[in-house]
Design a protein around this motif. Sequence first.
Motif, PDB file in Angstrom:
ATOM      1  N   GLY A  15      21.154 -60.834   2.297  1.00  0.00           N
ATOM      2  CA  GLY A  15      22.202 -59.531   2.438  1.00  0.00           C
ATOM      3  C   GLY A  15      22.050 -58.631   1.344  1.00  0.00           C
ATOM      4  N   VAL A 168      30.732 -62.681  -4.718  1.00  0.00           N
ATOM      5  CA  VAL A 168      30.144 -61.416  -4.346  1.00  0.00           C
ATOM      6  C   VAL A 168      28.918 -61.454  -3.640  1.00  0.00           C
ATOM      7  N   ASP A 172      27.944 -60.979   0.835  1.00  0.00           N
ATOM      8  CA  ASP A 172      27.031 -60.299   1.639  1.00  0.00           C
ATOM      9  C   ASP A 172      25.930 -60.938   2.564  1.00  0.00           C
ATOM     10  N   LYS A 175      26.989 -61.997   5.974  1.00  0.00           N
ATOM     11  CA  LYS A 175      26.592 -61.002   7.014  1.00  0.00           C
ATOM     12  C   LYS A 175      25.381 -61.028   7.264  1.00  0.00           C
TER      13      LYS A 175
ATOM     14  N   GLY B 108      25.970 -53.998   2.645  1.00  0.00           N
ATOM     15  CA  GLY B 108      26.491 -55.176   1.786  1.00  0.00           C
ATOM     16  C   GLY B 108      27.284 -54.553   0.720  1.00  0.00           C
ATOM     17  N   PRO B 109      28.794 -54.161   1.349  1.00  0.00           N
ATOM     18  CA  PRO B 109      29.614 -53.740   0.491  1.00  0.00           C
ATOM     19  C   PRO B 109      30.361 -54.896  -0.359  1.00  0.00           C
ATOM     20  N   SER B 110      30.188 -54.398  -1.772  1.00  0.00           N
ATOM     21  CA  SER B 110      30.711 -55.211  -2.663  1.00  0.00           C
ATOM     22  C   SER B 110      32.212 -54.934  -3.609  1.00  0.00           C
ATOM     23  N   GLU B 118      40.097 -56.726  -0.646  1.00  0.00           N
ATOM     24  CA  GLU B 118      39.228 -57.187   0.547  1.00  0.00           C
ATOM     25  C   GLU B 118      39.630 -57.216   1.736  1.00  0.00           C
ATOM     26  N   GLN B 144      33.932 -52.018   4.594  1.00  0.00           N
ATOM     27  CA  GLN B 144      34.484 -53.176   4.640  1.00  0.00           C
ATOM     28  C   GLN B 144      35.779 -53.105   5.111  1.00  0.00           C
ATOM     29  N   LEU B 147      35.990 -53.569   9.211  1.00  0.00           N
ATOM     30  CA  LEU B 147      35.380 -54.610   9.909  1.00  0.00           C
ATOM     31  C   LEU B 147      36.325 -55.351  10.447  1.00  0.00           C
ATOM     32  N   ARG B 150      35.796 -60.431   8.327  1.00  0.00           N
ATOM     33  CA  ARG B 150      35.049 -60.344   6.815  1.00  0.00           C
ATOM     34  C   ARG B 150      33.457 -60.284   6.846  1.00  0.00           C
TER      35      ARG B 150
END
Lengths: 305, 330
Positions: A15, A168, A172, A175, B108-110, B118, B144, B147, B150
Amino acid sequence: MSLSKVKHIILVLSGKGGVGKSSVTTQLALSLSLAGHSVGVLDVDLTGPSMPRMFNIEEAKVTQAPGGWLPVTVHEANAEAGVGELRCMSLGFLLKGRGDAVVWRGPKKTAMVRQFLSDVLWGDLDYLLIDTPPGTSDEHISLAETLLKDARPGQVAGAVVVTTPQAVATADVRKELNFCSKTGIPIIGVIENMAGFVCPNCAECTNIFSKGGGEVMAQEFSVRFLGAVPIDPQFVMLVESGARPVYPAGTMVNGKDISGANTSTEQAAETSTRKDAALLADKYRGCSLEPLFNQITRDIVAAIG
Amino acid sequence: MAPSLEEPEPVADVIENPLKSKPQLVAPEPEHCPGPESEQAGKADNCAGGPDPDIPLISARLSGIKHKILVLSGKGGVGKSTFTSMLGHAFAMREENNVGIMDTDICGPSIPKMMGVEAETIHVSGTGWSPVWVTDNLGVMSIQFMLPNRDDAVIWRGPKKNGLIKQFLKDVEWGDLDFLLVDTPPGTSDEHLSVNSFLKESGIDGAVMVTTPQEVALLDVRKEIDFCRKAGIKVLGLVENMSGFVCPNCTHKSQIFRATTGGGAALAKEMGIPFLGEVPLDPRIGRSCDYGESFFEAFPDSPACTALKEVVRGLTEQIGVDAKLVLSDD
């Protein structure tokens, strides 16, 4: 369909970007090829293709034959040395200049992915590795759809999921694991890349991007953990400039001294600075990551059956 | 213009097989396009030309924002989000500055994790969506927050992603901001085209490019700069991240991602864009991001922080803001 003579299809997914999907794909391809399998690599990262650079075949162009495109040969099979052939297809080969951007919205990318899957003449292959861009969007959906529709049952062996250790990144990659379960792509296992960096000066190992995140994630999702791969600047150099990996005396990998293994013969010295795709696999044998990927490759082959 | 995919055929090949059929290499029609033969031609939804009616709404919504900065990189994992979050913290160090961060990485949100928010969700009111405020003057917007779980994957094709980005721009109540930082996913595709076309009218200050030193990364960043040129986005400068690592044990400096082709500095020179600086690898940056803390506040004296301040200074110069108004002390 061009994939009809391909025995196993393996997707390399993540991801997160920049975790080393293309590096892992490169090394899996080299390891499989060094083990005597015939390997194809399909790069479906359309807006950032890295495989041509990785295999040092940036100048190569794809040729057309009746019925489709011929992939670019990285090296031919060498039955004597027990090395299988390695071929590669990427959008990078179709661009005029290496700095050109393909600014495409989804539908165009979808069509290109479909074309890559249907129009490339792979011939007989043991393994086709598919390198993907980061995310869970157009390229991935198209890939999953087309493969589910056209591939033989069992032909898609599954996905190797790459992550780096920090939270971090695993956030991702989780997902992506859910993407696989939603689309019914089996997960072969998780590889944790960039796990630690050994200082070449004092041999102190620093976990630049923390540690163990990939293994914990694999446990949580009950999937196989294939291994942790450290950062090796010598591998970066091998890909970047074609330099043969050289390690300081006393460098041990799995209890084997690998320093000086390559510097002894004249021939090795002569080829050490030559940038040549055909020599890549040969040089990779001297890389500290080779035994690791050898093991990972064997695990993958065993898992696929 | 997208480059042509038509490859000239090798002559020998054609001579040998004069009758062979050439594989179709024509770019396909866009999805849902009825085609010129159809009765629907020119009548279907996506045939409607003319300006997007939502763009004036977006411009009105964003009228209170002084500076809009995109953070781009063709390559993934070079530190776009890390840099964006640190830039956000840096700009927000002075209480007078109001800063917003919009995360357009849908798959892919960081940013929420890096900002330590978060678990938050978005509040919707009659006038729009409120961003999540990390501190009094630093707000964040990301998918994010929307959703249910998570780890849920957002498996969307382009048009759906574009819709959400538009909604982020149209419906989020940013209020009066001094800086809006837009974090983007890697690549040159839907998200980038959409952000640019939606923001064009209200004005973008420009884009900051993030890269790592090795050629594999520079190759993709080159494509992104090419994209900016084609799209008419001003490149504010290039930041080289992960350049060099100092061993905490023996202080030996290693070039982990060695710049065999001269790194970011050489690329900036080649492309004629400002080079904003090099930020070294520091394991503490990654850790700060994992725990959602501000690296800027936690380790103000580290070499990475000093380098970042230099970058911020260069950046403020590019957008015509006095650096003293951003960096409070020193």
